[in-house]
Each structure stands twice: as C-alpha cells, then as structure tokens.
Scaffold this motif. Sequence first.
Motif, PDB file in Angstrom:
ATOM      1  N   LEU A  51       0.829  -1.205   0.000  1.00 46.04           N
ATOM      2  CA  LEU A  51       0.000   0.000   0.000  1.00 46.04           C
ATOM      3  C   LEU A  51       0.865   1.258   0.000  1.00 46.04           C
ATOM      4  O   LEU A  51       0.609   2.199  -0.765  1.00 46.04           O
ATOM      5  N   GLU A  52       1.900   1.271   0.827  1.00 46.90           N
ATOM      6  CA  GLU A  52       2.799   2.423   0.866  1.00 46.90           C
ATOM      7  C   GLU A  52       3.490   2.622  -0.476  1.00 46.90           C
ATOM      8  O   GLU A  52       3.669   3.759  -0.932  1.00 46.90           O
ATOM      9  N   ARG A  53       3.856   1.544  -1.142  1.00 43.55           N
ATOM     10  CA  ARG A  53       4.486   1.635  -2.468  1.00 43.55           C
ATOM     11  C   ARG A  53       3.509   2.211  -3.491  1.00 43.55           C
ATOM     12  O   ARG A  53       3.883   3.059  -4.310  1.00 43.55           O
ATOM     13  N   LEU A  54       2.260   1.778  -3.443  1.00 46.71           N
ATOM     14  CA  LEU A  54       1.257   2.329  -4.361  1.00 46.71           C
ATOM     15  C   LEU A  54       1.054   3.815  -4.129  1.00 46.71           C
ATOM     16  O   LEU A  54       0.916   4.598  -5.076  1.00 46.71           O
ATOM     17  N   ILE A  55       1.034   4.214  -2.863  1.00 42.78           N
ATOM     18  CA  ILE A  55       0.885   5.634  -2.547  1.00 42.78           C
ATOM     19  C   ILE A  55       2.049   6.425  -3.139  1.00 42.78           C
ATOM     20  O   ILE A  55       1.847   7.492  -3.727  1.00 42.78           O
ATOM     21  N   GLU A  56       3.264   5.895  -3.016  1.00 46.03           N
ATOM     22  CA  GLU A  56       4.436   6.550  -3.603  1.00 46.03           C
ATOM     23  C   GLU A  56       4.308   6.649  -5.123  1.00 46.03           C
ATOM     24  O   GLU A  56       4.609   7.685  -5.716  1.00 46.03           O
ATOM     25  N   LEU A  57       3.875   5.564  -5.762  1.00 48.16           N
ATOM     26  CA  LEU A  57       3.781   5.536  -7.220  1.00 48.16           C
ATOM     27  C   LEU A  57       2.768   6.541  -7.751  1.00 48.16           C
ATOM     28  O   LEU A  57       2.942   7.101  -8.835  1.00 48.16           O
ATOM     29  N   PHE A  58       1.705   6.782  -7.008  1.00 45.01           N
ATOM     30  CA  PHE A  58       0.652   7.655  -7.481  1.00 45.01           C
ATOM     31  C   PHE A  58       0.723   9.061  -6.883  1.00 45.01           C
ATOM     32  O   PHE A  58      -0.126   9.892  -7.152  1.00 45.01           O
ATOM     33  N   ASP A  59       1.767   9.340  -6.119  1.00 43.80           N
ATOM     34  CA  ASP A  59       1.932  10.667  -5.549  1.00 43.80           C
ATOM     35  C   ASP A  59       2.086  11.682  -6.674  1.00 43.80           C
ATOM     36  O   ASP A  59       2.930  11.526  -7.558  1.00 43.80           O
ATOM     37  N   GLY A  60       1.258  12.700  -6.666  1.00 45.42           N
ATOM     38  CA  GLY A  60       1.315  13.724  -7.698  1.00 45.42           C
ATOM     39  C   GLY A  60       0.611  13.348  -8.992  1.00 45.42           C
ATOM     40  O   GLY A  60       0.623  14.103  -9.960  1.00 45.42           O
ATOM     41  N   HIS A  61      -0.011  12.187  -9.029  1.00 44.19           N
ATOM     42  CA  HIS A  61      -0.702  11.720 -10.230  1.00 44.19           C
ATOM     43  C   HIS A  61      -1.984  12.527 -10.423  1.00 44.19           C
ATOM     44  O   HIS A  61      -2.746  12.733  -9.488  1.00 44.19           O
ATOM     45  N   ASP A  62      -2.226  12.989 -11.632  1.00 41.05           N
ATOM     46  CA  ASP A  62      -3.426  13.769 -11.943  1.00 41.05           C
ATOM     47  C   ASP A  62      -4.399  12.881 -12.722  1.00 41.05           C
ATOM     48  O   ASP A  62      -4.308  12.753 -13.944  1.00 41.05           O
TER      49      ASP A  62
END
Length: 77
Positions: A51-62
Amino acid sequence: MLDDETRDAARRLATRYGCSASEAIRRSVLAHRNTVFGVSEEVRQRRLEALERLIELFDGHDADAEIRQLKIEDEFF
C-alpha cells in the motif's frame, strides 16, 4: 470424501481459479482461516508495504488529466 454439492463447488471454483480441485479447496480453506482468525503479522506487513508503495507511485498523479487524455485518444474509435 466430499458430498456431491461440495465436489461440484470445488470443481466450479477450480474452473474459476484455473487450477485443480484440490488447489481450489486448499485456497478456500486458507481464505476461510484468514477470515476467521485474521492474517499473520507478516502478511499484514507485506500488505502495508504494498500500500505504501502504491501511494508513492501515485503521488502527484493527476487522474483528471489522464482521463481527459484518454478521451482525446479514444475520440475517433
């Protein structure tokens, strides 16, 4: 020994999972165990890390910009 209803359920699950009936039964028993007793600390930790990795991957995603772009690309299909 399985009764007819249980054997049929195992076959249907095996078809859905794309595995043998014994593997479908094994998966079902483990899933039920996790429902009744909860998952281990190790599994919870792996899920948290994922979950933390997914949050990192989508950080700043529009997401809105991506949807607009996909609609533009699909306009002529």
